[in-house]
Write a protein that holds these residues in place. Structure first.
Motif, short mmCIF file in Angstrom:
data_model
loop_
_atom_site.label_atom_id
_atom_site.label_comp_id
_atom_site.label_asym_id
_atom_site.label_seq_id
_atom_site.Cartn_x
_atom_site.Cartn_y
_atom_site.Cartn_z
N PHE A 126 -28.34 34.76 17.32
CA PHE A 126 -28.48 34.32 15.90
C PHE A 126 -27.35 34.65 15.26
N ASN A 127 -26.87 33.92 14.45
CA ASN A 127 -25.85 34.13 13.46
C ASN A 127 -26.24 34.98 11.93
N ASN A 128 -25.92 36.05 11.84
CA ASN A 128 -26.31 37.18 10.82
C ASN A 128 -25.83 36.58 9.50
N ASN A 129 -25.15 35.27 9.23
CA ASN A 129 -24.74 35.30 8.16
C ASN A 129 -25.63 33.93 7.67
N THR A 130 -26.01 33.10 8.47
CA THR A 130 -26.92 32.15 8.22
C THR A 130 -28.52 32.22 8.89
N GLY A 131 -28.58 32.92 9.40
CA GLY A 131 -30.05 33.33 9.92
C GLY A 131 -30.48 32.18 11.30
N GLU A 132 -29.21 31.45 11.58
CA GLU A 132 -29.59 30.42 12.30
C GLU A 132 -29.56 31.06 13.85
N PHE A 133 -30.54 30.27 14.63
CA PHE A 133 -30.46 30.74 16.11
C PHE A 133 -29.43 29.78 16.63
N VAL A 134 -28.77 30.57 17.70
CA VAL A 134 -27.72 29.72 18.74
C VAL A 134 -28.40 29.39 19.80
N ASN A 135 -28.48 28.12 20.50
CA ASN A 135 -29.13 28.02 21.87
C ASN A 135 -27.81 27.60 22.86
N MET A 136 -28.23 27.33 23.81
CA MET A 136 -27.09 27.12 24.97
C MET A 136 -26.37 25.68 24.50
N TYR A 137 -27.40 24.79 24.15
CA TYR A 137 -26.94 23.56 23.84
C TYR A 137 -25.83 23.53 22.66
N GLN A 138 -25.92 24.39 21.87
CA GLN A 138 -24.91 24.51 20.52
C GLN A 138 -23.69 25.23 21.10
N LEU A 139 -24.28 26.44 21.95
CA LEU A 139 -22.93 27.29 22.51
C LEU A 139 -21.84 26.40 23.37
N LEU A 140 -22.61 25.35 23.84
CA LEU A 140 -21.67 24.39 24.98
C LEU A 140 -21.23 23.17 24.23
N ASP A 141 -20.96 23.17 23.03
CA ASP A 141 -20.58 22.07 22.31
C ASP A 141 -21.65 20.86 22.60
N GLU A 142 -22.91 21.02 22.81
CA GLU A 142 -23.61 19.91 22.96
C GLU A 142 -23.29 18.84 23.97
N LYS A 143 -22.88 19.51 25.00
CA LYS A 143 -22.05 18.41 26.02
C LYS A 143 -22.60 18.94 27.36
N VAL A 144 -23.33 18.00 27.88
CA VAL A 144 -24.00 17.97 29.17
C VAL A 144 -22.81 18.48 30.48
N LYS A 145 -21.65 17.72 30.06
CA LYS A 145 -20.62 17.92 31.14
C LYS A 145 -20.24 19.42 31.30
N ASN A 146 -20.41 20.19 30.10
CA ASN A 146 -20.14 21.51 30.01
C ASN A 146 -21.09 22.28 30.55
#
Ligand code: ZN
Length: 471
Positions: A165-185
């Motif tokens: 998670f992002n300690n500034n915003t409190g938002e969780f980061v999942n793999m989808y976000q990490l990989l720029d939301e691209k199935v190709k990645n």
């Protein structure tokens, strides 16, 4: 006609018999159902443990804005201990609390069910959730929970849960976000992870091939357990998920710099030092625990259980004459992933023997271990560490001594082993203990807990030899 009537008489006799039987069965079901119901309510009464009997303490994590809560049971019949973080974000805390509460409930349910099924209320389970925190690029924190549970302290389940998670915003980061939301990645990552798993020598022989195939298909739900540690993406698998329990909990590490091309810009690393090096092995600290002079029916057994609790691999230097009567125990040692070494037939000082006698000590022990397990010992340790040219020449496997003697054989005191280890500990240490003393088995848990906390990985003696520079 006469026959038909007779038959009809038989029919009605049969019918009334069936009816009677049905009534008996119904009554029986009712009674047994009733008693089952009573048992359940008494179990439900037992459920009143926890909340009131748990201790909670709060400590600093060493990271800003994050405290660590330690919760442990005061009820010795239901022991457990859990570590979890408290952040400045309610949403994050809520999500984590849910995981913690669900895990605890699952453990308690399993224990009560096990006790009911085995009609044994004295079985004591074990449940621990430990936490590791890793920081990435200042703003991102990974929480990695290792969840180990056992209903009877013999077999352990081990699972992993992770949050980034992002300690500034409190938002969780999942793999989808990490990989720029691209199935190709995701396809690139999945393909890479699969190659890493199947080529890793530490897991190779233990893999469930079909499970590996399925769980490395490029689907987002297959890549939920990950963290970022020291500029590496770490992918986790539960015990028994893609490989037999002997492989422990497999992890795959990939440098973030290597992944940069498929990462969302926000998560790319500036550190490109490890650009071309793909690390798959554990890095850092390791230790080889060795147990001599066994096997011993009770002590070795207890040591195996403690090792399993920590997912630790060790090496057992066995004395040949003790192997025959403990053949199944010797097989268990090997089946649990430990290494078996030869420690002579009857613990003679080999430097006092003729070459023929030395060879006989060595060969007969090899043979009896082979007979028990189908495998020859892979290392040798001469009794008392006493060796000469004759021993060196006749023994065909690596001869391994030790770097730390716990003196467990001398003190026979469970409390004196850990201080000895602490005092002399160094990386790639080979620690000498003996699995014929009850005090050693009793003191082992604290040693493993300490070394694990210090970040050591427990490996076999053969593995640690790879890391010893002067030989
Ligand atoms: Zn010995």
């Amino acid at each position: 006609m006469e026959n038909q009537r007779k038959a009809r008489g038989l029919d009605s006799l049969l019918l009334s018999a069936i009816f009677l039987l049905t009534v008996i069965i119904a009554v029986f079901i009712f009674i047994s159902g009733d008693s089952k119901f009573q048992k359940n309510t008494s179990a439900a009464n037992n459920d009143k443990v926890d909340e009131t009997t748990a201790t909670l303490t709060e400590t600093q994590s060493g990271f800003p804005d994050i405290q660590i809560i330690k919760e442990s049971s005061n009820d010795i019949s239901i022991p457990y201990s859990m570590q979890y973080p408290k952040t400045k974000f309610n949403m994050v805390n809520k999500e984590i609390s849910k995981y913690i509460a669900d895990s605890k409930e699952k453990y308690l349910d399993t224990v009560y069910l096990f006790r009911n099924e085995n009609k044994n209320n004295s079985v004591v389970g074990d449940f621990r959730i430990s936490l590791q925190i890793h920081q990435y690029k200042n703003d991102y924190y990974s929480f990695v929970f290792t969840n180990k549970s056992s209903v009877d302290k013999t077999k352990y389940d081990a699972t992993i849960q992770t949050y980034l998670f992002n300690n500034n915003t409190g938002e969780f980061v999942n793999m989808y976000q990490l990989l720029d939301e691209k199935v190709k990645n995701l396809e690139v990552l999945a393909d890479y992870v699969q190659k890493q798993i199947t080529s890793n020598p530490a897991y190779k022989e233990y893999l469930y091939t079909e499970k590996v195939q399925t769980l490395t298909e490029p689907k987002w739900r297959h890549f939920k357990k990950f963290s970022i540690v020291d500029n590496e993406l770490v992918i986790y698998y539960d015990k028994n998920e893609i490989a037999s329990p002997l492989a422990g909990m497999p992890t795959i590490r990939i440098p973030m710099s290597f992944l940069n091309p498929i990462l969302d810009e926000k998560y790319r690393t500036n550190d490109t030092s490890s650009n071309t090096i793909i690390k798959t092995t554990h890095k850092g600290k390791r230790v080889a625990l060795t147990f001599d002079d066994g096997p011993h029916e009770k002590v070795t057994k207890q040591i195996l259980q403690t090792l399993e609790k920590y997912d630790a691999k060790a090496t057992f230097f066995m004395v040949g004459h003790r192997v025959e009567n403990n053949a199944s125990l010797v097989r268990e040692v090997l089946a649990n992933g430990h290494e078996i070494g030869n420690h002579s037939w009857n613990h003679s000082n080999l430097t006092t023997l003729t070459p023929k006698q030395v060879l006989s000590q060595y060969n007969s022990t090899n043979d009896v271990i082979y007979e028990a397990t189908g495998q020859y010992p892979t290392v040798f340790r001469p009794p008392y560490g006493a060796r000469n040219k004759c021993v060196n020449d006749l023994v065909s496997v690596p001869i391994v001594l030790w770097s730390i003697d716990t003196l467990d054989w001398k003190y026979r005191d469970a409390n004196k082993i850990l201080p000895m280890v602490k005092q002399k500990m160094h990386n790639n240490a080979i620690i000498l203990m003996h699995d014929i003393h009850q005090s050693t088995a009793d003191g082992l848990d604290s040693v493993l807990a300490y070394l694990q906390d210090e970040g050591y990985e427990f490996v076999t003696v053969s593995e640690i030899l790879n890391y010893q520079t002067s030989k």
